[in-house]
Design a protein around this motif. Structure first.
Motif, PDB file in Angstrom:
ATOM      1  N   UNK A  39       0.830  -1.207   0.000  1.00 49.03           N
ATOM      2  CA  UNK A  39       0.000   0.000   0.000  1.00 49.03           C
ATOM      3  C   UNK A  39       0.865   1.257   0.000  1.00 49.03           C
ATOM      4  N   UNK A  40       0.502   2.213  -0.888  1.00 49.33           N
ATOM      5  CA  UNK A  40       1.158   3.519  -0.851  1.00 49.33           C
ATOM      6  C   UNK A  40       0.151   4.668  -0.771  1.00 49.33           C
ATOM      7  N   UNK A  41      -1.154   4.384  -0.950  1.00 47.51           N
ATOM      8  CA  UNK A  41      -2.157   5.446  -0.890  1.00 47.51           C
ATOM      9  C   UNK A  41      -3.505   4.838  -0.519  1.00 47.51           C
ATOM     10  N   UNK A  42      -4.195   5.498   0.401  1.00 49.06           N
ATOM     11  CA  UNK A  42      -5.550   5.088   0.775  1.00 49.06           C
ATOM     12  C   UNK A  42      -6.445   6.313   0.685  1.00 49.06           C
ATOM     13  N   UNK A  43      -7.685   6.120   0.264  1.00 48.68           N
ATOM     14  CA  UNK A  43      -8.645   7.216   0.215  1.00 48.68           C
ATOM     15  C   UNK A  43      -9.966   6.752   0.814  1.00 48.68           C
ATOM     16  N   UNK A  44     -10.551   7.627   1.614  1.00 48.73           N
ATOM     17  CA  UNK A  44     -11.859   7.350   2.198  1.00 48.73           C
ATOM     18  C   UNK A  44     -12.450   8.687   2.632  1.00 48.73           C
ATOM     19  N   UNK A  45     -13.533   8.617   3.371  1.00 48.93           N
ATOM     20  CA  UNK A  45     -14.108   9.807   3.989  1.00 48.93           C
ATOM     21  C   UNK A  45     -14.125   9.595   5.486  1.00 48.93           C
ATOM     22  N   UNK A  46     -13.666  10.617   6.197  1.00 49.50           N
ATOM     23  CA  UNK A  46     -13.655  10.603   7.657  1.00 49.50           C
ATOM     24  C   UNK A  46     -14.702  11.623   8.084  1.00 49.50           C
ATOM     25  N   UNK A  47     -15.751  11.178   8.783  1.00 49.15           N
ATOM     26  CA  UNK A  47     -16.999  11.917   8.976  1.00 49.15           C
ATOM     27  C   UNK A  47     -17.317  12.941   7.894  1.00 49.15           C
ATOM     28  N   UNK A  48     -17.543  12.425   6.660  1.00 54.60           N
ATOM     29  CA  UNK A  48     -17.989  13.270   5.562  1.00 54.60           C
ATOM     30  C   UNK A  48     -16.907  14.079   4.872  1.00 54.60           C
ATOM     31  N   UNK A  49     -15.672  13.989   5.342  1.00 58.36           N
ATOM     32  CA  UNK A  49     -14.580  14.754   4.732  1.00 58.36           C
ATOM     33  C   UNK A  49     -13.673  13.801   3.957  1.00 58.36           C
ATOM     34  N   UNK A  50     -13.535  14.008   2.651  1.00 57.74           N
ATOM     35  CA  UNK A  50     -12.634  13.166   1.873  1.00 57.74           C
ATOM     36  C   UNK A  50     -11.188  13.360   2.331  1.00 57.74           C
ATOM     37  N   UNK A  51     -10.480  12.256   2.524  1.00 53.15           N
ATOM     38  CA  UNK A  51      -9.078  12.314   2.924  1.00 53.15           C
ATOM     39  C   UNK A  51      -8.253  11.367   2.053  1.00 53.15           C
ATOM     40  N   UNK A  52      -6.969  11.696   1.944  1.00 54.07           N
ATOM     41  CA  UNK A  52      -5.993  10.858   1.258  1.00 54.07           C
ATOM     42  C   UNK A  52      -4.911  10.550   2.293  1.00 54.07           C
ATOM     43  N   UNK A  53      -4.592   9.284   2.446  1.00 52.53           N
ATOM     44  CA  UNK A  53      -3.609   8.848   3.443  1.00 52.53           C
ATOM     45  C   UNK A  53      -2.394   8.313   2.679  1.00 52.53           C
ATOM     46  N   UNK A  54      -1.220   8.859   3.024  1.00 52.70           N
ATOM     47  CA  UNK A  54      -0.004   8.579   2.266  1.00 52.70           C
ATOM     48  C   UNK A  54       1.170   8.274   3.173  1.00 52.70           C
ATOM     49  N   UNK A 105       7.389   6.189  -4.035  1.00 53.95           N
ATOM     50  CA  UNK A 105       8.835   5.978  -4.031  1.00 53.95           C
ATOM     51  C   UNK A 105       9.306   5.349  -2.714  1.00 53.95           C
ATOM     52  N   UNK A 106       8.749   5.795  -1.590  1.00 54.12           N
ATOM     53  CA  UNK A 106       9.119   5.237  -0.289  1.00 54.12           C
ATOM     54  C   UNK A 106       8.767   3.756  -0.199  1.00 54.12           C
ATOM     55  N   UNK A 107       7.624   3.381  -0.733  1.00 49.88           N
ATOM     56  CA  UNK A 107       7.203   1.978  -0.701  1.00 49.88           C
ATOM     57  C   UNK A 107       8.103   1.145  -1.614  1.00 49.88           C
ATOM     58  N   UNK A 108       8.381   1.631  -2.799  1.00 42.75           N
ATOM     59  CA  UNK A 108       9.242   0.891  -3.732  1.00 42.75           C
ATOM     60  C   UNK A 108      10.624   0.683  -3.133  1.00 42.75           C
ATOM     61  N   UNK A 109      11.148   1.689  -2.455  1.00 42.47           N
ATOM     62  CA  UNK A 109      12.505   1.613  -1.904  1.00 42.47           C
ATOM     63  C   UNK A 109      12.664   0.459  -0.908  1.00 42.47           C
ATOM     64  N   UNK A 110      11.555  -0.004  -0.325  1.00 46.28           N
ATOM     65  CA  UNK A 110      11.614  -1.107   0.633  1.00 46.28           C
ATOM     66  C   UNK A 110      11.344  -2.470  -0.006  1.00 46.28           C
ATOM     67  N   UNK A 111      11.136  -2.484  -1.311  1.00 45.12           N
ATOM     68  CA  UNK A 111      10.966  -3.747  -2.030  1.00 45.12           C
ATOM     69  C   UNK A 111      12.333  -4.286  -2.449  1.00 45.12           C
ATOM     70  N   UNK A 112      12.429  -5.589  -2.689  1.00 46.95           N
ATOM     71  CA  UNK A 112      13.677  -6.103  -3.271  1.00 46.95           C
ATOM     72  C   UNK A 112      13.922  -5.426  -4.621  1.00 46.95           C
ATOM     73  N   UNK A 113      15.161  -5.097  -4.901  1.00 48.09           N
ATOM     74  CA  UNK A 113      15.497  -4.342  -6.106  1.00 48.09           C
ATOM     75  C   UNK A 113      14.937  -4.987  -7.379  1.00 48.09           C
ATOM     76  N   UNK A 114      14.892  -6.290  -7.425  1.00 50.89           N
ATOM     77  CA  UNK A 114      14.377  -6.995  -8.601  1.00 50.89           C
ATOM     78  C   UNK A 114      12.895  -6.699  -8.848  1.00 50.89           C
ATOM     79  N   UNK A 115      12.167  -6.232  -7.819  1.00 55.87           N
ATOM     80  CA  UNK A 115      10.736  -5.942  -7.948  1.00 55.87           C
ATOM     81  C   UNK A 115      10.447  -4.475  -8.251  1.00 55.87           C
ATOM     82  N   UNK A 116      11.465  -3.629  -8.283  1.00 58.75           N
ATOM     83  CA  UNK A 116      11.245  -2.202  -8.541  1.00 58.75           C
ATOM     84  C   UNK A 116      10.684  -1.991  -9.953  1.00 58.75           C
TER      85      UNK A 116
END
Length: 131
Positions: A39-54, A105-116
């Motif tokens: 996961x690198x991005x989540x989107x939902x609504x928090x009491x009616x307010x759209x939010x993006x979690x990164x 980019x932060x999520x990819x950096x923690x993957x094995x290099x072969x999976x980038x």
């Protein structure tokens, strides 16, 4: 930027990223973007307010929370490594694009290099230089 535009903009940028996939593991109310199953991005609504979690570098996350009142610790996530973005003053398309790309980019950096799908150390660097 209003809330629906925030979600639309984050979605557009996430969909452009190599290897990014949309999933709904927590139900229809949550849109979750992953790269290579992480996961690198989540989107939902928090009491009616759209939010993006990164994912964010802890030092950068702290600086962003200090600079923007619409950036807070990650909702239902590790507060040190994740941020929540809401629409509001200072939140524009460029900021959303930069934060989505940095999270990816932060999520990819923690993957094995072969999976980038891209090199996380150079991908999107032209955007940071322009800001």
């Amino acid at each position: 930027m209003n809330g629906s535009l925030l979600h639309k903009t984050a979605t557009e940028y996430a969909e452009e990223l190599p290897g990014a996939e949309l999933d709904h593991p927590f139900g229809a109310d949550w849109e979750v973007f992953k790269v290579r199953g992480k996961v690198f991005l989540l989107m939902t609504e928090v009491p009616g307010r759209p939010v993006v979690i990164l994912k964010a570098d802890p030092g950068e996350a702290h600086a962003l929370r200090e600079q923007y009142s619409h950036i807070t610790p990650g909702y239902h996530m590790n507060k040190k490594h994740w941020i929540t973005l809401e629409s509001g003053e200072g939140v524009d398309k460029e900021l959303v694009r930069e934060l989505v790309t940095d999270s990816y980019r932060l999520v990819i950096a923690h993957l094995p290099k072969a999976e980038w799908p891209v090199d996380p150390h150079t991908y999107g660097s032209h955007m940071r230089a322009a800001r």
